[in-house]
Design a protein around this motif. Structure first.
Motif, mmCIF file in Angstrom:
data_model
loop_
_atom_site.group_PDB
_atom_site.id
_atom_site.type_symbol
_atom_site.label_atom_id
_atom_site.label_comp_id
_atom_site.label_asym_id
_atom_site.label_seq_id
_atom_site.Cartn_x
_atom_site.Cartn_y
_atom_site.Cartn_z
ATOM 1 N N UNK A 205 1.388 -1.388 0.269
ATOM 2 C CA UNK A 205 0.403 0.027 -0.090
ATOM 3 C C UNK A 205 1.112 1.408 0.255
ATOM 4 N N UNK A 206 1.870 1.374 0.684
ATOM 5 C CA UNK A 206 3.078 3.055 0.895
ATOM 6 C C UNK A 206 3.965 2.881 -0.625
ATOM 7 N N UNK A 207 4.028 1.419 -1.480
ATOM 8 C CA UNK A 207 4.433 1.836 -2.537
ATOM 9 C C UNK A 207 4.274 1.999 -3.905
ATOM 10 N N UNK A 208 2.214 1.923 -3.431
ATOM 11 C CA UNK A 208 1.822 2.331 -4.737
ATOM 12 C C UNK A 208 0.930 3.682 -4.116
ATOM 13 N N UNK A 209 1.302 4.345 -2.430
ATOM 14 C CA UNK A 209 0.366 5.623 -2.313
ATOM 15 C C UNK A 209 1.534 6.753 -2.318
ATOM 16 N N UNK A 210 2.848 6.349 -1.476
ATOM 17 C CA UNK A 210 3.073 7.463 -1.120
ATOM 18 C C UNK A 210 4.655 8.351 -1.702
ATOM 19 N N UNK A 211 4.778 9.489 -1.736
ATOM 20 C CA UNK A 211 5.945 9.807 -2.251
ATOM 21 C C UNK A 211 7.067 8.579 -1.918
ATOM 22 N N UNK A 212 7.743 8.700 -3.566
ATOM 23 C CA UNK A 212 9.667 8.036 -3.275
ATOM 24 C C UNK A 212 10.257 8.517 -2.064
ATOM 25 N N UNK A 213 10.113 10.271 -1.762
ATOM 26 C CA UNK A 213 10.646 10.318 -1.182
ATOM 27 C C UNK A 213 10.997 10.257 0.795
ATOM 28 N N UNK A 214 9.782 9.227 0.848
ATOM 29 C CA UNK A 214 8.741 9.374 2.276
ATOM 30 C C UNK A 214 9.866 7.181 2.506
ATOM 31 N N UNK A 215 10.612 6.717 0.930
ATOM 32 C CA UNK A 215 10.089 5.038 1.202
ATOM 33 C C UNK A 215 11.581 5.113 2.105
ATOM 34 N N UNK A 216 11.804 4.617 3.388
ATOM 35 C CA UNK A 216 12.925 4.145 3.994
ATOM 36 C C UNK A 216 12.526 3.409 5.192
ATOM 37 N N UNK A 217 13.426 2.065 5.163
ATOM 38 C CA UNK A 217 12.620 0.760 5.146
ATOM 39 C C UNK A 217 12.963 0.786 7.041
ATOM 40 N N UNK A 218 14.199 1.753 7.214
ATOM 41 C CA UNK A 218 14.648 1.811 8.709
ATOM 42 C C UNK A 218 12.956 2.768 9.122
ATOM 43 N N UNK A 219 12.944 3.627 9.303
ATOM 44 C CA UNK A 219 11.690 4.404 9.839
ATOM 45 C C UNK A 219 10.903 3.401 9.484
ATOM 46 N N UNK A 220 10.273 3.122 7.682
ATOM 47 C CA UNK A 220 8.989 2.392 7.668
ATOM 48 C C UNK A 220 8.502 1.228 8.853
ATOM 49 N N UNK A 221 9.828 0.171 9.283
ATOM 50 C CA UNK A 221 9.597 -1.267 10.315
ATOM 51 C C UNK A 221 9.570 -0.382 11.326
ATOM 52 N N UNK A 222 9.904 0.889 11.913
ATOM 53 C CA UNK A 222 8.971 1.756 13.441
ATOM 54 C C UNK A 222 7.425 1.971 12.831
ATOM 55 N N UNK A 223 7.024 2.233 11.484
ATOM 56 C CA UNK A 223 5.700 2.567 11.685
ATOM 57 C C UNK A 223 4.786 1.209 11.621
ATOM 58 N N UNK A 224 5.303 0.140 11.087
ATOM 59 C CA UNK A 224 4.845 -0.980 10.883
ATOM 60 C C UNK A 224 4.661 -1.847 11.877
ATOM 61 N N UNK A 225 5.449 -1.563 13.172
ATOM 62 C CA UNK A 225 5.324 -1.985 14.139
ATOM 63 C C UNK A 225 4.760 -1.946 15.078
ATOM 64 N N UNK A 226 4.513 -0.142 14.845
ATOM 65 C CA UNK A 226 3.090 0.339 16.254
ATOM 66 C C UNK A 226 2.223 -0.546 15.053
ATOM 67 N N UNK A 227 1.993 -1.346 13.900
ATOM 68 C CA UNK A 227 0.772 -1.147 13.703
ATOM 69 C C UNK A 227 0.037 -2.073 14.951
ATOM 70 N N UNK A 228 1.132 -3.736 14.744
ATOM 71 C CA UNK A 228 0.548 -4.765 15.585
ATOM 72 C C UNK A 228 -0.143 -4.576 16.318
ATOM 73 N N UNK A 229 -0.701 -3.423 17.618
ATOM 74 C CA UNK A 229 -2.292 -3.673 18.172
ATOM 75 C C UNK A 229 -3.304 -3.000 17.433
#
Length: 526
Positions: A482-506
């Motif tokens: 979803x993020x690959x399709x929606x978000x600007x390329x400049x926001x794509x950063x694995x180290x930051x993304x994995x933190x946001x992804x982890x916050x989805x678990x709850x």
């Protein structure tokens, strides 16, 4: 944008977004508001400032006096009422803590603006789809407990600031294979709900294959009643009546997803060939098939009756499908000669156009001549031959749009690791970082970035027979698609993304999603 996201992480660490909020119990997991940029997909811009808004028993939802405005408000209220326990009346007049507005602005067809502060939250969009996507962002800004269907203690804080957001690509799809194993209407709706949370806008349904035909066709009734009577492993199979299919289309449309039906041809057609002997060149129907091999079946390209069949199927399916697209498959036609394949596609693509639809095909369609406006869905691997990649890239340079679904990145049925109990591994193991960490614009050598219409994450079902199994393979990779399709390329950063992804678990726990706990993601402690 990276500076903005970095600032957001600092703000979150300092707890600054709670400035001015009403007192909350110490130690409460929701005592600080979710930072604006922590949502998935990452917004185009997020500027935090000021105090958060706090939902309370007096909160009202204000909407425009239109059917679209009322629907958006009702959807939001239905989402929030169970967990908050608040009435949240939807109103077209008077003060409102949450306001949904349709107004002309620089938002595009699916974009929106979200403004939040002590005074309330306003989501503004040009179109209803933008309002809906803005509501999904608001949903993620609220504590994960908002997903539960029983009253929760709160507090219900929304961080202060402004989000301005619009998608990078117009095609943000997910494919569900209902042919290898059949999934009923309610099971498809469950998957649609997961897609809607992450702003997907296309639901590609793989409705036919060797193992099963899943849509009723009045002019060829045995396709469903006989061709749909089994599945991989010999289970009972099933099919959608026309009323069933219309209900899926309606449900998806209410969540701003367009259904793209696929009838795979000329190969992947054993269920049809078994249902009608006349579709076979020798006039002999093969037995039904419940295995997982591919490429062995083919419609009889030389028979005029084949095109009567295609015309009838496309006509009836097009009449059921309000969306623009119809997928004709076209991959793995190993039993069809190149000459026959080209001849088949030359006859079938005009049939799709005749009934008002635009052709989508797997990327092997570029071995023929794609129709004007056609889209090719690329599913090759990093190791796909240079010649095949160049064939697709050449078509893209000549005007064929591309949907990117590289199997070793976005096939959600690929095993995460060798120890994954479900899925396949013919495209390799696809861990979460590999699935996320690539750029669609530069993925296919020689293809202009302007040809890329978007991305799609297929979920094939050879090994999957329950919604729980679907979700285990889709999560946590689906949000990355979803993020690959929606978000600007400049926001794509694995180290930051994995933190946001982890916050989805709850949130997934609250929704009852049993996900794969990848070791690559810093999940919160249980």
């Amino acid at each position: 944008m990276t500076r903005i996201l970095g600032s957001l992480l600092l703000v979150a660490a300092a707890g600054a977004v709670t400035t001015g909020a009403a007192p909350v119990p110490k130690g409460s997991p929701a005592a600080t508001a979710t930072p604006l940029g922590q949502v998935i997909p990452a917004p185009a811009s997020a500027a935090p400032y000021g105090a958060p808004y706090r939902l309370d028993p007096g909160t009202r939802i204000g909407v425009d006096p239109t059917r679209e405005g009322r629907r958006a408000g009702d959807q939001l209220a239905a989402l929030l009422r169970p967990a908050t326990g608040y009435r949240l009346p939807v109103t077209t007049h008077g003060a409102a803590g949450i306001r949904l507005r349709l107004a002309k602005g620089p938002y595009g067809a699916e974009g929106y603006r979200l403004d939040s502060g002590r005074w309330g939250v306003t989501i503004t969009a040009n179109e209803p789809a933008g309002l809906f996507h803005g509501v999904q962002t608001l949903r993620q800004l609220l504590p994960a407990a908002v997903e539960r269907r029983t009253p929760q203690p709160g507090p219900w804080l929304v961080a202060g600031g402004t989000i301005k957001d619009a998608p990078r690509y117009a095609w943000r799809g997910a494919m569900l294979d209902v042919s290898r194993h059949f999934f009923g209407v309610d099971e498809v709706k469950r998957y649609v709900d997961r897609l809607a949370l992450y702003k997907f806008n296309k639901l590609h349904l793989h409705l036919s294959d060797d193992q099963g035909w899943r849509i009723a066709i009045d002019s060829w009734p045995r396709l469903a009643t006989y061709g749909g009577s089994t599945e991989v492993g010999g289970g009972p199979g099933g099919y959608y009546t026309k009323a069933d299919y219309r209900e899926i289309v309606r449900y998806a449309a209410d969540r701003h997803l367009e259904v793209v039906p696929e009838i795979d041809m000329p190969s992947h057609t054993n269920a049809a060939l078994a249902s009608y002997a006349e579709l076979n060149c020798d006039g002999v129907a093969p037995p039904l098939y419940t295995g997982t091999d591919v490429g062995f079946s083919s419609l009889c390209v030389a028979k005029d009756r084949t095109y009567d069949f295609v015309d009838d199927v496309v006509r009836e399916l097009a009449a059921l499908t309000p969306g623009r697209y119809l997928h004709i498959g076209g991959d793995e036609a190993h039993s069809t000669s190149h000459e026959d394949y080209v001849a088949f596609m030359d006859r079938v693509q005009p049939i799709v156009a005749k009934y008002g639809k635009t052709v989508v095909g797997w990327h092997q369609l570029t071995a023929a001549k794609p129709a004007p406006g056609a889209l090719a869905q690329y599913w090759g691997l990093d190791g796909t031959s240079a010649a095949e990649k160049e064939q697709v890239a050449a078509a893209a340079r000549n005007g064929t749009g591309l949907i990117l679904s590289p199997a070793d990145r976005l096939y959600l049925d690929m095993k995460y690791t060798k120890d994954t109990p479900l899925g396949l591994a013919w495209a390799g193991y696809v861990e979460v970082q590999r699935s996320y960490d690539w750029d669609p614009a530069s993925y296919l050598p020689g293809a202009p970035a302007s040809a890329v219409r978007g991305v799609e994450a297929p979920l094939w079902a050879e090994t999957l027979s329950t919604p729980e199994q679907q979700e285990f393979m889709a999560f946590p990779r689906l949000p990355g698609a979803a993020e690959l399709g929606w978000s600007p390329a400049a926001t794509h950063d694995w180290d930051r993304y994995k933190v946001r992804l982890a916050a989805q678990a709850p949130r997934w726990d609250a929704l009852g999603i049993g996900f794969y706990h990848s070791a690559q993601v810093p999940w919160p402690a249980a």
